[in-house]
Design an enzyme around this catalytic site. Structure first.
Site: not given
Ligand code: ARG
Length: 465
Positions: A156-157, A278, A284, A291
């Site tokens: 949570t949070h 990348s 990467k 996304e």
């Protein structure tokens, strides 16, 4: 000068830029199959009611079906001077079947026609998207089945809170997808009403049979009020709202996959099938799929707001503003279909859960603190006092660089005499998860039961297709 149906009334042709501005053929061609189907049913109704002869209707239907095959084989490509799909089809029909083609538009306006086309289109999109959601749920359920006993930190949070079963986490998204499907079903019911026969706005003088047309088109009923029928786009707004919620849910899962694939979490590894590299940084591996899914949600929300804004000031009945409904709808449906498919593939073959990393993660934090407090509660200590005691233990451990399980029992007992050696079993992650055995909770028993119920619902949904 291009001739239009109203050439006899007008002195001059349209300014070319205005013709282009006015035209919807560039996008409403997406409706062509539904426009043809709607016109076939309309012609058959005209014959059924004796407004056209059987031979006339047959010639029209044959012509319409020829246009359908021309379209499917790529031979029918109407240009901008056709204004919209309805005119394009009508003009091609007259070219194919001659004068009788001019009878198709009897007792019909483009206003009730376009609404009919849109509803038929939307009904098909709803069915296709619901089908994709079923595939998505299938993948999540299978993943969940394999991971009932895999533990992950629950948050949570975005702070570690309590450990949960990974299956429980995945089943949360199954719940969302199920609600998404049931929302689509409800939208479908209000979409599946036939407006054809409302004319331009007021109905028609000819003895049409609206129920007959509706039945031919598989509509569940006919609209009650002609003014409302030609200007109503509630069904489109509701569809966009339902799609927006699908986008929200997909985007939340996508966000978790982006986070979980990061170095910081390393809960999942991205497989090569759904990740990209990348152009600059050789190390990467990027989570482009989630996304993009997260990013695309924005356009769907935008289409919803655009549609509401288009509608809010319109006097009854049809206004040309309504032509603006289509691009929003088409793009939103396309975007969601593609996003559900991409997330289905991602969850099926684009990620590998890192079980070692996950079990290490649940063991290396204080997410069992509530259970240490509950241990005291079971020994008669009031919860609020137990909470305070464990707070002090946590503070001590943080200072000493220890986890709760690493604190020796004699030190525990300095905080409260009720602590005994069985405390360590009580705060082990597996015990902590198993103990949350309330209905809908993450306890393994509950998760297995929830899985069985979800499986039964999914099988029923698939069977009812
Ligand atoms: N292309 C128009 C639309 O998409 C069809 C309806 C046109 N009706 C009219 N009265 N101009 O809304």
């Amino acid at each position: 000068m291009t001739t239009t149906p109203w050439s006899s009334r007008f002195e001059e042709g349209l300014h070319p830029a205005i013709a282009a501005f006015n035209a919807s053929i560039g996008f409403d061609i997406e409706l062509i199959e539904y426009d043809l189907t709607g016109s076939v049913a309309h012609a058959q109704m005209l014959a059924h009611t004796g407004i056209l002869s059987a031979a006339e209707a047959e010639a029209i239907v044959t012509g319409l079906e020829q246009i359908r095959s021309e379209w499917r084989s790529g031979q029918f490509l109407p240009a901008i001077d056709q204004e919209d799909v309805h005119f394009a089809v009508e003009r091609r029909l007259v070219a194919i079947v001659g004068e009788v083609g001019k009878k198709l538009h009897t007792a019909r306006s483009r206003n009730d026609q376009v609404n009919t086309d849109l509803r038929l289109w939307q009904r098909a999109r709803i069915d296709a998207i619901a089908e994709r959601l079923l595939d998505f749920e299938r993948v999540l359920l299978d993943l969940a089945k394999a991971h009932v006993e895999t533990l992950i930190p629950g948050y949570t949070h975005l702070q570690r809170a309590q450990p949960v079963s990974l299956a429980h986490h995945l089943l949360a998204y199954v719940e969302m997808a199920e609600r998404d499907r049931s929302r689509l079903e409800e939208v479908r019911a209000r979409t599946n009403i036939c407006p054809l026969g409302s004319g331009a706005l007021a109905g028609t003088v000819l003895p049409i049979d609206r129920h007959y047309t509706a039945r031919l088109l598989g509509f569940a009923g006919v609209s009650e009020n002609s003014l409302d029928a030609v200007s109503d786009r509630d069904f489109a707004v509701e569809f966009l709202a339902a799609l927006s919620l699908i986008a929200v849910h997909l985007s939340r899962l996508a966000e978790e996959m982006v986070l979980w694939a990061s170095q910081e979490f390393r809960f999942v590894l991205l497989t090569d099938r759904c990740a990209t590299g990348s152009s600059l940084m050789p190390q990467k591996k990027n989570p482009d799929v989630p996304e993009l899914v997260r990013g695309k949600s924005g356009r769907v929300f935008g289409h919803l707001l655009a549609m509401l804004t288009t509608l809010k000031g319109l006097p009854l009945a049809y206004n040309k503003d309504l032509q603006e409904d289509k691009e929003a709808l088409f793009d939103a449906a396309r975007t969601i279909e593609a996003s559900v498919e991409a997330m289905t593939i991602l969850m099926r073959e684009g990620i590998d859960f890192q079980s070692d990393r996950l079990s290490a993660a649940v063991g290396e934090d204080f997410s069992n603190a509530t259970d240490a407090a509950d241990y005291l509660v079971r020994r008669g200590v009031p919860f609020r006092s137990a909470y305070g005691i464990i707070g002090a233990v946590v503070k001590h451990c943080l200072g000493a660089g220890l986890l709760l399980r690493e604190l020796p029992i004699d030190e525990w007992q300095r905080f409260h005499p009720a602590f005994e050696a069985d405390l360590y079993a009580a705060i082990a992650p597996e015990t902590v998860v198993a103990a949350r055995n309330s209905y809908g909770g993450t306890g393994f028993e509950q998760v297995r039961a929830a899985l069985a119920r979800a499986e039964a619902r999914l099988q029923a949904a698939v069977a009812s297709k």
